[in-house]
Write an enzyme that holds these catalytic residues in place. Structure first.
Site, short mmCIF file in Angstrom:
data_model
loop_
_atom_site.label_atom_id
_atom_site.label_comp_id
_atom_site.label_asym_id
_atom_site.label_seq_id
_atom_site.Cartn_x
_atom_site.Cartn_y
_atom_site.Cartn_z
N SER A 1 -11.71 -11.05 -15.04
CA SER A 1 -10.90 -9.98 -14.45
C SER A 1 -9.42 -10.34 -14.57
CB SER A 1 -11.29 -9.75 -12.99
OG SER A 1 -11.19 -10.95 -12.24
N THR B 120 -12.06 -14.79 -12.14
CA THR B 120 -10.68 -14.31 -12.14
C THR B 120 -9.90 -14.98 -13.26
OG1 THR B 120 -9.81 -16.09 -10.74
CG2 THR B 120 -10.74 -14.15 -9.63
N ASP B 121 -8.82 -14.31 -13.67
CA ASP B 121 -7.82 -15.00 -14.48
C ASP B 121 -7.15 -16.04 -13.59
OD1 ASP B 121 -6.15 -15.73 -16.57
OD2 ASP B 121 -5.62 -13.66 -17.08
N TRP B 122 -6.40 -16.95 -14.20
CA TRP B 122 -5.92 -18.14 -13.52
C TRP B 122 -4.80 -17.82 -12.53
CZ3 TRP B 122 -9.96 -18.88 -15.87
CH2 TRP B 122 -10.52 -20.12 -16.18
N GLY B 123 -5.11 -17.88 -11.24
CA GLY B 123 -4.15 -17.61 -10.20
C GLY B 123 -4.73 -17.90 -8.84
#
Length: 780
Positions: free
Chosen positions: A236, A269-272
């Site tokens: 995502s 998730t994308d990296w965050g």
């Protein structure tokens, strides 16, 4: 008493072992039942942040230094950590390691846009089989690829990673990519799901998209990839979609992905580190990456205070366990760290050559003999761009530049000119080092072009047989491209093309331009000045050798454009809602990479992006509105010619089967791509003039040889989404089926008559958070 206590201890140990099952593919429910809430929350949060401290790796990531992240182990239950690493043009890990002189380079393969230019699913799968072998042999479980967002606008900084402006081509390329990687027993992560179509303020930008445009354009490619390749994971994106973060949008992660499309893998998730971890988990985001302790705490607290049901946690944990038991690390695979890089370089070279697009070839300028004296212009001839920057950059052992590629093929390259560019390269790199600048993201920004005096051009024209001008562009993660001096040529580049063309043509000599670019540029104002234009995009580490293969005719180019080249940037309707003049604040570090949980700063006019063009993206707009373009979608020349004959369309139980015979009418062997466009009856719903619904590519045909290509299309494939009825609809009536060499070059046509209308109901999802004023385009 001693014997009794020993016996009692043995019984206790046996009981403890029985109460703590070890994970296997057959006891997932048992392991899930044995897990504590702490362990469940831990499994749903990655551990990469703990693995990289002050530049020193620890934990599971230390086994594969440079990997982007991992999942956390739970040793008492036999749950191993798994390793995730970047792509998509090859595996991205550290090439060197402490304590050894061994190297761990990976192959730099052609970027996604060039792979899509092949229009060849078998070629793409061959490339990714080799790529997936490196993933396996370097001990990685999941390659974080492919990137597959739609080319909504030419200036998206990561378009080089993505495939096309068309969802069918994008989806088919992604499915082939995934199938190739996963044939090695490792996983993929299709990304960035969804509407992450710009890099500017990507952490916060709110994409406002209509329900129809979402389903027909921005989600259709993901639907195809999910159904045809079953990727292990979906990533995502950072951005918002209609007012909610995609990572926290249940419509996106559960209702359409799992319930409508039948997806069975995990979502990460994308990296965050966004604050809404509880909402993410509830929505169907199984894994938070790269992972932080506060995310574990939020999940536990959510269950304890009742804002997150334990059933939702258990659902996500079960998805994670089902993923883990498929991985090489769980199966105990003994990776070698020694993939066959030489063989993979050959795969990369072959694919790059076949996928390149020949845009112009006046008076059969190409192919060349291979023994000519060449004046090689452009700093990119030395500073060749193999791939983009950011997480898509591959740590490769070498990159062949254009000087080397031409010399390897037998050409004699003007020595003085090459030395001039080499010294300038060294000077610009020294300037960068002095300023402490290494370019944006991972990898280097493009070097500035330099002027060549007219006196030098005149002298070089007298002593060489032809000129080759290399125009270079690069881009990458964290920033978008600009209209001035990026989409458009710089004044130095324009002057170089003008002066070289005038001088060489006056001497009766040819000029060839090589476009070593990562995204679309303006071509209409200068293309008629030169004799030939070859588009290799960013073709990987062996790309310059592949360019030489095409220039000499060793390879007959068969690539076709996967997007439109407009005459002007503002011709794209999306340009009215794209931050093409935004200049990144250099103090924001990675420019919005999302590392460390920081939010990108609010940026004026890009807090939201209105997708007002609706479904009219790329050729769907240009062909419907009859707007002239520089090069149309699907365009590409060959060193031979082809004819199309015997178009046939036959109805099937759920659609139609279309076939056409392609004959090589030229003098050399070659391959041809047949593009199948459908013009549907509107029946009260505005539709594009035509839409790509299938494509096929011939084998290499000898002169005079023919091949019949057959393509299958279902009625669902030709349906449009009707928001009013909340359904896909294919109205009864006549559908024009066009067999084409490009969207503007129809070679043959036929008609398919749908006697009974088709309708496929959906859930009513993706409500807009604000009204959207979509443009209206009618067929002319």
């Amino acid at each position: 008493m001693k014997k009794f206590l020993l016996a009692l201890g043995a019984i206790a140990c046996a009981t403890s072992a029985f109460a703590q099952p070890k994970l296997s593919k057959d006891n997932i429910d048992e392991v899930l039942k044995a897990m504590t809430l702490q362990e469940k929350a831990t499994l749903l949060v990655g551990g990469a942040r703990a693995a990289m401290v002050n530049g020193v790796t620890s934990g599971v990531a230390a086994q594969v230094p440079g990997a982007a992240g991992n999942t956390r182990p739970i040793e008492r239950l036999g749950i191993p950590a798994t390793v995730l690493a970047d792509g998509p043009a090859g595996l991205r890990i550290s090439p060197t390691r402490q304590g050894t002189n061994d190297t761990f380079y990976c192959t730099g393969f052609p970027v996604g846009t060039l792979l899509a230019s092949s229009w060849d699913v078998d070629l793409v799968q061959d490339v990714t089989k080799a790529m997936g072998n490196e993933v396996l042999e370097y001990g990685v479980d999941v390659l974080l690829a492919p990137g597959m967002n739609i080319h909504r606008n030419p200036l998206c900084g990561r378009n080089f990673e993505y495939f096309s402006e068309d969802p069918l081509l994008s989806g088919k390329m992604a499915a082939a990519y995934v199938n190739g990687i996963q044939s090695n027993g490792v996983g993929t992560s299709i990304k960035h799901y969804a509407t992450n179509n710009q890099e500017t303020n990507r952490n916060e930008d709110n994409s406002r998209v209509s329900k129809r445009a979402l389903r027909e354009i921005y989600l259709k490619n993901f639907e195809i990839a999910v159904k045809e390749s079953k990727p292990w994971t979906v990533m995502s994106s950072y951005n918002q979609l209609n007012g909610e973060y995609t990572q926290q949008k249940k419509d996106l992660l559960t209702h359409i992905l799992r319930e409508e499309w039948g997806y069975k893998g995990i979502v990460m998730t994308d990296w965050g580190n966004k604050a809404g971890t509880v909402k993410s988990a509830w929505s169907g985001n199984d894994l938070m990456e790269p992972g932080n302790q506060n995310e574990i705490d939020r999940i536990i607290e959510g269950v304890q205070n009742g804002t997150l049901a334990i059933a939702d946690v258990d659902r996500n944990v079960r998805n994670m366990l089902e993923y883990i038991v498929k991985t090489p690390r769980f199966k105990g695979y003994k990776y070698s760290s020694k993939p066959d890089l030489k063989a993979h370089a050959e795969v990369a070279r072959k694919a790059a050559g076949e996928a390149m697009v020949l845009l112009r070839n006046e008076e059969n300028t190409l192919p060349l003999k291979g023994n000519e004296k060449v004046a090689l212009y452009g700093v990119t001839s030395i500073d060749f761009v193999a791939g983009g920057t950011g997480s898509g950059n591959v740590n490769k052992a070498y990159v062949v530049n254009m000087k080397e590629g031409l010399e390897n093929a037998g050409f004699t390259v003007d020595k003085a000119l090459a030395e001039y560019y080499q010294k300038n390269l060294e000077f610009q790199n020294a300037q960068r080092a002095l300023a402490g600048s290494t370019g944006r993201g991972f990898g280097s920004a493009k070097l500035a072009e330099i002027a060549i005096p007219q006196t030098a051009i005149t002298a070089e024209a007298a002593s060489n047989d032809l000129a080759v001008i290399v125009i270079g562009r690069n881009a990458g993660e964290g920033a978008d491209r600009h209209m001035m001096d990026d989409f458009e040529l710089t004044s130095i580049e324009r002057e170089l093309i003008q002066n070289v063309s005038t001088t060489y043509h006056a001497a009766g000599k040819k000029v060839v331009v090589v476009l070593n670019i990562g995204g679309v540029i303006e071509t209409n104002s200068w293309k008629y000045l030169v004799d030939a234009i070859l588009l290799p995009w960013s073709p990987g580490q062996e790309g310059a050798n592949a360019v030489a293969d095409v220039l000499t005719g060793k390879v007959n180019p068969s690539g076709k454009l996967p997007m439109t080249f407009p005459i002007n940037f503002m011709d794209h309707p999306s340009s009215a809602n794209f931050p093409y003049n935004y200049v990144r604040n250099q103090n924001t570090g990675f420019g919005g990479f999302g590392f460390g949980g920081g939010q990108a700063p609010k940026v004026k006019d890009v807090d939201y992006t209105n997708f007002e063009e609706g479904i009219y993206v790329g050729y769907r707009y240009f062909s419907t509105a009859k707007v002239e373009v520089s090069y149309p979608y699907g365009f590409g020349l060959s060193y031979t010619t082809f004819s199309y004959s015997k178009p046939v369309v036959k109805a099937t139980a759920d659609g139609f089967e279309a076939s056409v015979t392609v004959t090589n009418t030229g003098k050399v062997a070659g391959k041809e791509v047949v593009e199948l466009y459908v013009t549907a009856p509107e029946a009260g719903l505005a539709k594009p003039a035509c839409e790509l619904k299938a494509f096929a590519k011939t084998r290499s045909l000898r002169p005079g040889e023919s091949q019949t290509l057959t393509m299958k299309v279902s009625n669902y494939d030709i349906a449009s989404y009707n928001e009013a009825s909340v359904a896909w609809e294919a109205p009864a009536g006549n559908y024009v089926i066009s067999f084409a060499a490009s969207v503007e070059d129809v070679k043959a046509s036929a008609t398919y008559t749908l006697k009974k209308a088709g309708k496929w109901a959906t859930q009513d999802l993706f409500e807009l958070d604000e009204p959207l004023n979509e443009i209206k385009v009618s067929r002319k």
